[in-house]
Motif scaffolding. Structure first.
Motif, PDB file in Angstrom:
ATOM      1  N   PRO A 131       0.809  -1.231   0.000  1.00 10.04           N
ATOM      2  CA  PRO A 131       0.000   0.000   0.000  1.00 10.04           C
ATOM      3  C   PRO A 131       0.836   1.271   0.000  1.00 10.04           C
ATOM      4  O   PRO A 131       0.419   2.294  -0.573  1.00 10.04           O
ATOM      5  N   HIS A 132       2.009   1.231   0.618  1.00 15.08           N
ATOM      6  CA  HIS A 132       2.852   2.432   0.618  1.00 15.08           C
ATOM      7  C   HIS A 132       3.401   2.721  -0.779  1.00 15.08           C
ATOM      8  O   HIS A 132       3.515   3.890  -1.180  1.00 15.08           O
ATOM      9  N   LEU A 133       3.743   1.683  -1.520  1.00 12.31           N
ATOM     10  CA  LEU A 133       4.188   1.896  -2.900  1.00 12.31           C
ATOM     11  C   LEU A 133       3.055   2.446  -3.760  1.00 12.31           C
ATOM     12  O   LEU A 133       3.260   3.335  -4.600  1.00 12.31           O
ATOM     13  N   VAL A 134       1.836   1.924  -3.558  1.00  9.49           N
ATOM     14  CA  VAL A 134       0.676   2.448  -4.291  1.00  9.49           C
ATOM     15  C   VAL A 134       0.453   3.911  -3.927  1.00  9.49           C
ATOM     16  O   VAL A 134       0.175   4.756  -4.798  1.00  9.49           O
ATOM     17  N   GLU A 135       0.592   4.220  -2.644  1.00  9.47           N
ATOM     18  CA  GLU A 135       0.413   5.601  -2.180  1.00  9.47           C
ATOM     19  C   GLU A 135       1.354   6.555  -2.922  1.00  9.47           C
ATOM     20  O   GLU A 135       0.944   7.659  -3.331  1.00  9.47           O
ATOM     21  N   GLU A 136       2.593   6.152  -3.101  1.00  5.73           N
ATOM     22  CA  GLU A 136       3.548   7.018  -3.791  1.00  5.73           C
ATOM     23  C   GLU A 136       3.145   7.249  -5.243  1.00  5.73           C
ATOM     24  O   GLU A 136       3.228   8.374  -5.753  1.00  5.73           O
ATOM     25  N   SER A 137       2.696   6.192  -5.919  1.00  8.90           N
ATOM     26  CA  SER A 137       2.284   6.357  -7.318  1.00  8.90           C
ATOM     27  C   SER A 137       1.061   7.258  -7.425  1.00  8.90           C
ATOM     28  O   SER A 137       0.975   8.104  -8.337  1.00  8.90           O
ATOM     29  N   LEU A 138       0.118   7.111  -6.498  1.00 12.62           N
ATOM     30  CA  LEU A 138      -1.067   7.979  -6.509  1.00 12.62           C
ATOM     31  C   LEU A 138      -0.667   9.438  -6.294  1.00 12.62           C
ATOM     32  O   LEU A 138      -1.206  10.345  -6.943  1.00 12.62           O
ATOM     33  N   PRO A 144      -5.727   4.756  -9.874  1.00 14.57           N
ATOM     34  CA  PRO A 144      -5.544   3.544  -9.069  1.00 14.57           C
ATOM     35  C   PRO A 144      -5.025   2.337  -9.843  1.00 14.57           C
ATOM     36  O   PRO A 144      -4.151   1.609  -9.352  1.00 14.57           O
ATOM     37  N   GLU A 145      -5.530   2.109 -11.061  1.00 13.44           N
ATOM     38  CA  GLU A 145      -5.054   0.947 -11.816  1.00 13.44           C
ATOM     39  C   GLU A 145      -3.581   1.088 -12.172  1.00 13.44           C
ATOM     40  O   GLU A 145      -2.790   0.143 -12.024  1.00 13.44           O
ATOM     41  N   THR A 146      -3.193   2.276 -12.625  1.00 18.57           N
ATOM     42  CA  THR A 146      -1.793   2.504 -12.982  1.00 18.57           C
ATOM     43  C   THR A 146      -0.899   2.378 -11.758  1.00 18.57           C
ATOM     44  O   THR A 146       0.188   1.775 -11.818  1.00 18.57           O
ATOM     45  N   ALA A 147      -1.360   2.929 -10.634  1.00 18.25           N
ATOM     46  CA  ALA A 147      -0.578   2.837  -9.396  1.00 18.25           C
ATOM     47  C   ALA A 147      -0.412   1.370  -8.976  1.00 18.25           C
ATOM     48  O   ALA A 147       0.665   0.973  -8.514  1.00 18.25           O
ATOM     49  N   PHE A 148      -1.453   0.591  -9.165  1.00 10.40           N
ATOM     50  CA  PHE A 148      -1.392  -0.837  -8.827  1.00 10.40           C
ATOM     51  C   PHE A 148      -0.368  -1.536  -9.716  1.00 10.40           C
ATOM     52  O   PHE A 148       0.488  -2.287  -9.237  1.00 10.40           O
ATOM     53  N   ARG A 149      -0.423  -1.257 -11.017  1.00 10.57           N
ATOM     54  CA  ARG A 149       0.514  -1.894 -11.953  1.00 10.57           C
ATOM     55  C   ARG A 149       1.958  -1.458 -11.688  1.00 10.57           C
ATOM     56  O   ARG A 149       2.884  -2.270 -11.736  1.00 10.57           O
ATOM     57  N   GLU A 150       2.164  -0.178 -11.433  1.00 13.87           N
ATOM     58  CA  GLU A 150       3.528   0.309 -11.164  1.00 13.87           C
ATOM     59  C   GLU A 150       4.097  -0.349  -9.904  1.00 13.87           C
ATOM     60  O   GLU A 150       5.293  -0.648  -9.837  1.00 13.87           O
ATOM     61  N   ALA A 162      -5.148  -8.197  -3.546  1.00 17.96           N
ATOM     62  CA  ALA A 162      -6.384  -7.482  -3.874  1.00 17.96           C
ATOM     63  C   ALA A 162      -6.345  -6.127  -3.179  1.00 17.96           C
ATOM     64  O   ALA A 162      -5.903  -6.022  -2.023  1.00 17.96           O
ATOM     65  N   MET A 163      -6.818  -5.101  -3.868  1.00 25.36           N
ATOM     66  CA  MET A 163      -6.703  -3.718  -3.376  1.00 25.36           C
ATOM     67  C   MET A 163      -8.003  -2.960  -3.572  1.00 25.36           C
ATOM     68  O   MET A 163      -8.683  -3.101  -4.599  1.00 25.36           O
ATOM     69  N   ILE A 164      -8.364  -2.159  -2.562  1.00 28.47           N
ATOM     70  CA  ILE A 164      -9.396  -1.138  -2.724  1.00 28.47           C
ATOM     71  C   ILE A 164      -8.806   0.202  -2.293  1.00 28.47           C
ATOM     72  O   ILE A 164      -7.874   0.254  -1.488  1.00 28.47           O
ATOM     73  N   THR A 165      -9.351   1.283  -2.843  1.00 31.89           N
ATOM     74  CA  THR A 165      -8.859   2.612  -2.504  1.00 31.89           C
ATOM     75  C   THR A 165     -10.024   3.564  -2.273  1.00 31.89           C
ATOM     76  O   THR A 165     -11.172   3.278  -2.646  1.00 31.89           O
ATOM     77  N   LYS A 166      -9.679   4.684  -1.697  1.00 31.75           N
ATOM     78  CA  LYS A 166     -10.656   5.753  -1.496  1.00 31.75           C
ATOM     79  C   LYS A 166     -11.106   6.348  -2.824  1.00 31.75           C
ATOM     80  O   LYS A 166     -12.201   6.900  -2.931  1.00 31.75           O
ATOM     81  N   HIS A 167     -10.286   6.190  -3.865  1.00 30.23           N
ATOM     82  CA  HIS A 167     -10.426   7.008  -5.063  1.00 30.23           C
ATOM     83  C   HIS A 167     -11.421   6.480  -6.079  1.00 30.23           C
ATOM     84  O   HIS A 167     -11.805   7.222  -6.988  1.00 30.23           O
ATOM     85  N   ASP A 168     -11.817   5.210  -6.019  1.00 27.57           N
ATOM     86  CA  ASP A 168     -12.852   4.734  -6.944  1.00 27.57           C
ATOM     87  C   ASP A 168     -13.524   3.489  -6.355  1.00 27.57           C
ATOM     88  O   ASP A 168     -13.111   2.961  -5.319  1.00 27.57           O
ATOM     89  N   HIS A 169     -14.595   3.055  -7.025  1.00 28.55           N
ATOM     90  CA  HIS A 169     -15.431   1.968  -6.510  1.00 28.55           C
ATOM     91  C   HIS A 169     -15.097   0.687  -7.273  1.00 28.55           C
ATOM     92  O   HIS A 169     -15.871   0.210  -8.100  1.00 28.55           O
ATOM     93  N   ALA A 170     -13.908   0.150  -7.011  1.00 21.48           N
ATOM     94  CA  ALA A 170     -13.456  -1.039  -7.727  1.00 21.48           C
ATOM     95  C   ALA A 170     -12.492  -1.815  -6.843  1.00 21.48           C
ATOM     96  O   ALA A 170     -11.902  -1.275  -5.894  1.00 21.48           O
ATOM     97  N   VAL A 171     -12.333  -3.093  -7.172  1.00 20.21           N
ATOM     98  CA  VAL A 171     -11.295  -3.918  -6.573  1.00 20.21           C
ATOM     99  C   VAL A 171     -10.291  -4.248  -7.675  1.00 20.21           C
ATOM    100  O   VAL A 171     -10.680  -4.653  -8.775  1.00 20.21           O
TER     101      VAL A 171
END
Length: 606
Positions: A131-138, A144-150, A162-171
Motif C-alpha cells: 500500500p505504501h508503494l501504491v500511495e507514492e504512485s497515486l 488507481p489501476e496505474t498505481a497498482f501496476r507500477e 487485492a486492493m481497494i482505494t478511497k479514489h474509486d469503486h473497484a477492486v
C-alpha cells in the motif's frame, strides 16, 4: 495457507458476505482475520488476532455499510500473530487497503527505501510495503489501476493481491504463483483464493492466469495481462454443491470426509475401468498416449507424496522405472530428465508451491508433465501438459483423507495405462486388480460400519509414542498413518518400513509404544517377524489385516479388520482404519481436528 476474499456489489451487504467467505476459508489455516469495506469515504478496516469470532465481536456493535470490500485470513510468515500484523494493511493516509497471500522476497529493500522517504509502518509484515508503494504512485498523479501496476513491477516473489482505494469503486487484483479465482453472479462478483469461499453465492467462476490483472466493478470486470493487453477468460461452472463443503451433521469436517470416501471412490472410478474386460477408459489418455515414456518421476508433498510412493511402487513392480521425490527436494536438486521422462505432480489443490516449482523445473528441462489433482482450473492443471482429476469433491479438513484414497486409485488407473503403453503388455493380474478397485467403495463402507477404531484409540490414548510399520506397497500407508496421527493428535508418531524396525527404531519400543502393523496378504510372514520383535520388547501390537490371516490374530493384541482383497488395493482399506484411529485419538484428547496448529490446507509458499 492464508485466504483472500473480496466482494463487489451494490451499496451494502458486503460485510455479511465477506464474513461468510472468511469462514469458508478457515480450513486453509490462519491465526488472524480482517476485512476492509469501502463506504462513502475511504476503506474502513477491522482486524483481529485469533479466530473469526474475534473479528465478529469487533463488528457486533456496528456493521459498516458498503457493497464493496476485501477480507483475509492470515497464516503468519513475517511477524507473529497480532492485531497489527493482521490484514488488510493500509498506507500512511489510510486511503489504500491491501490483502496479500504469498511472500514479497524483496520487501526488506523496499521497506528501507520507503522508511527513508518518510513512510511509517505499523506491522512486521512484508505485505505493508504494497500500500505504501501504491500511495507514492497515486501522489505522483497515477490513477488507481496505474498505481497498482507500477507497484507490481517493483515486487519480487510469489503472491496474490487485492486492493481497494478511497479514489474509486473497484477492486484491483492480481496473481503470481498464488491462486486467485473470480466468482461471477447476478449483480455481484467475488474474488477468492479458493472456490469454497464464495460457493454459497455462485458456482460460476473464472480462473485467473499468472500475471493477470483484474479490475472488478459492480457492473462488470476487465482482465488484462501484466503488459496491459485485454484478455478473455472463460466462465466455468463448478460441479460442487454448497452442502458438499459443509459438515453435514458431523462433528468435524475430517470425520465427514472419511465417511465420504465410498462416494468419492465411486466418482473416481466411474467410467474409467471395466473389470469384465480389463479395459482402462481414461478419456484424457487414450491407448498410446505414453508410448514414448521411458521413466516416470512423481513429485509431491505430505500426504500426496505418500500417494506418489504407492504409484511408483506399482509401476516399478510392473516393469516401468519409477521414482517418487519430495517436491521441495526435487525443486532444489532435480535429477536428470529428458523428453522421455514423464513427471507427475500429485497435488490435491493443484496450488502447492513446492510441487508447482518442481513441475516447472521439469518442464523447462524438456520432460512431459502431468498433474494429478482434485481441482479443475488449478495452476497445476493448467500449466502441465496433461491433467488427471481425482474427482473427490471439496475437502475442507486440513488432514487429507478422501483425497488420499482417490489419489491412490487414480494413480492405479494411470499406472495401468502407463504399463500398457510403455511395455506393450497387460499384467496377468489386471482383472483381479480392477475387480478389487470396483469393490473398494463397498469395502470402505463395510469398514466405516463396523470399525473398532474408537475403542482401540481409547485403549492406547495415553501411550508415550505410536509406531506404524508396513512393507512394500503398504510402507506408504504406514507413513501416512503416522502423519495423520501426529498432525491432528499432536502425539509423537513415526512410520517405518517394517524391516527397518530392527535397524534403530526398536531402541524406542517399550510397553508404552503401541505398534500398528499393516498386513495385505503379500510378504505377511516377514512383517509378522517384525511384529514378533516388537512383541518380545513388550510393545502392544495393533494389526490391520483381513480376518483370513489367523497367525496375525495370534500375535496381535488388537486387530483392525479389513475385507479380503487384492494386495495392491488392501492399503487403501488399511488407511481408512488408520484414519479413524487418528481421528478418535485426537477427539479423545480434545484437539481442534479440522484446524491443527501451525498447519494449512493449501501450502502456497516454498
Amino acid at each position: 495457507m492464508c485466504g483472500i476474499i473480496a466482494r463487489i456489489g451494490g451499496d451494502d451487504g458486503a460485510v455479511d458476505e465477506l464474513l461468510t467467505g472468511l469462514e469458508n476459508l478457515e480450513y486453509r489455516g490462519y491465526d488472524s482475520a480482517g476485512l476492509a469495506v469501502k463506504n462513502g469515504s475511504g476503506p474502513e478496516v477491522f482486524k483481529r488476532q485469533g479466530e473469526i469470532s474475534h473479528l465478529k465481536e469487533v463488528l457486533a456493535d456496528e456493521v459498516p455499510d458498503g457493497g464493496l470490500g476485501i477480507g483475509h485470513t492470515r497464516w503468519s510468515t513475517h511477524g507473529p500473530p497480532s492485531d497489527e500484523n493482521a490484514h488488510p494493511h493500509t498506507d500512511c493516509s489510510g486511503d489504500v487497503a491491501i490483502v496479500h497471500n504469498g511472500i514479497i522476497e524483496n520487501y526488506d529493500e523496499l521497506k528501507a527505501d520507503l522508511l527513508a522517504r518518510g513512510h511509517e509502518f505499523t506491522s512486521d509484515t512484508d505485505t505493508e510495503v504494497i500500500p505504501h508503494l501504491v500511495e507514492e504512485s497515486l501522489a505522483e498523479g497515477a490513477d488507481p489501476e496505474t498505481a497498482f501496476r507500477e507497484t507490481l513491477e517493483k515486487l519480487s516473489g510469489s503472491y496474490a493481491v487485492a486492493m481497494i482505494t478511497k479514489h474509486d469503486h473497484a477492486v484491483y487484483a492480481t496473481r503470481r504463483g498464488s491462486p486467485l479465482v473470480l466468482g461471477v453472479s447476478d449483480g455481484e462478483y467475488f474474488l477468492a483464493s479458493d472456490v469454497p469461499a464464495f460457493l454459497d453465492f455462485t458456482d460460476d467462476v473464472i480462473y485467473l492466469d499468472d500475471g493477470d490483472v483484474v479490475e472488478v466493478r459492480p457492473d462488470g470486470h476487465r482482465i488484462t495481462t501484466a503488459d496491459g493487453e485485454a484478455v478473455e477468460r472463460s466462465v466455468q461452472t463448478v460441479e460442487w454443491d454448497p452442502e458438499d463443503a459443509g459438515k453435514g451433521g458431523y462433528d468435524h469436517y475430517m470425520l465427514k470426509e472419511i465417511h465420504e470416501q465410498p462416494a468419492a471412490l465411486r466418482q473416481t472410478l466411474r467410467g474409467r475401468a471395466d473389470p469384465t474386460t480389463g479395459d482402462i477408459h481414461l478419456e484424457e489418455f487414450p491407448p498410446g498416449t505414453f508410448e514414448d515414456v521411458k521413466r516416470v518421476q512423481f513429485v509431491a508433498c505430505g500426504t500426496s507424496y505418500h500417494a506418489g510412493l504407492v504409484g511408483a511402487q506399482f509401476l516399478s513392480d510392473s516393469g516401468v522405472p519409477a521414482q517418487t521425490f519430495l517436491a521441495s527436494e526435487y525443486a532444489t536438486g532435480q535429477p536428470p530428465v529428458d523428453d522421455e521422462t514423464l513427471v507427475v505432480g500429485v497435488t490435491q489443490s493443484g496450488e502447492t508451491a513446492d510441487t508447482l516449482s518442481a513441475l516447472r523445473r521439469a518442464n523447462a528441462s524438456g520432460a512431459k508433465t502431468l498433474a494429478v489433482t482434485n481441482v479443475v482450473g488449478s495452476t497445476a492443471a493448467r500449466e502441465c501438459d496433461d491433467a488427471l482429476f481425482i474427482r473427490a469433491g471439496p475437502e475442507i479438513g486440513v488432514a487429507a483423507t478422501k483425497t488420499f484414497s482417490s489419489q491412490v486409485v487414480s494413480l492405479a488407473l494411470l499406472g495401468e495405462r502407463l504399463v500398457r503403453d510403455v511395455t506393450g503388455t497387460r499384467s496377468p493380474e489386471t482383472r483381479e486388480r480392477l475387480d478389487a478397485l470396483s469393490d473398494l467403495p463397498g469395502n470402505v463402507q463395510q469398514i466405516l460400519d463396523y470399525t473398532s477404531a474408537r475403542r482401540i484409540a481409547k485403549r492406547y490414548h495415553d501411550s508415550d509414542a505410536y509406531f506404524f510399520i508396513g512393507r512394500g506397497a503398504v510402507r506408504p500407508v504406514a507413513l501416512e498413518g503416522a502423519l495423520k496421527f501426529k498432525e491432528i493428535s499432536y502425539e509423537h508418531a513415526e512410520g517405518f518400513a517394517a524391516g527397518e524396525l530392527k535397524h534403530g527404531p526398536l531402541a524406542l519400543v517399550t510397553d508404552r509404544t503401541p505398534v500398528f502393523a499393516v498386513f495385505t496378504g503379500r510378504n505377511d510372514e516377514k512383517t509378522l517377524g517384525n511384529v514378533k520383535e516388537a512383541e518380545a520388547r513388550g510393545a502392544p501390537v495393533v494389526a490391520v489385516a483381513s480376518d483370513a490371516n489367523d497367525e496375525v490374530y495370534q500375535h496381535a493384541d488388537e486387530v483392525l479388520t479389513i475385507p479380503e482383497t487384492h494386495p495392491d488395493v488392501a492399503g487403501v482399506l488399511a488407511n481408512v482404519q488408520l484414519q479413524l484411529v487418528s481421528y478418535h485419538a485426537a477427539d479423545l484428547l480434545g484437539r481442534p481436528i479440522d484446524k491443527p496448529r501451525n498447519l494449512a490446507k493449501s501450502v502456497t509458499v516454498e
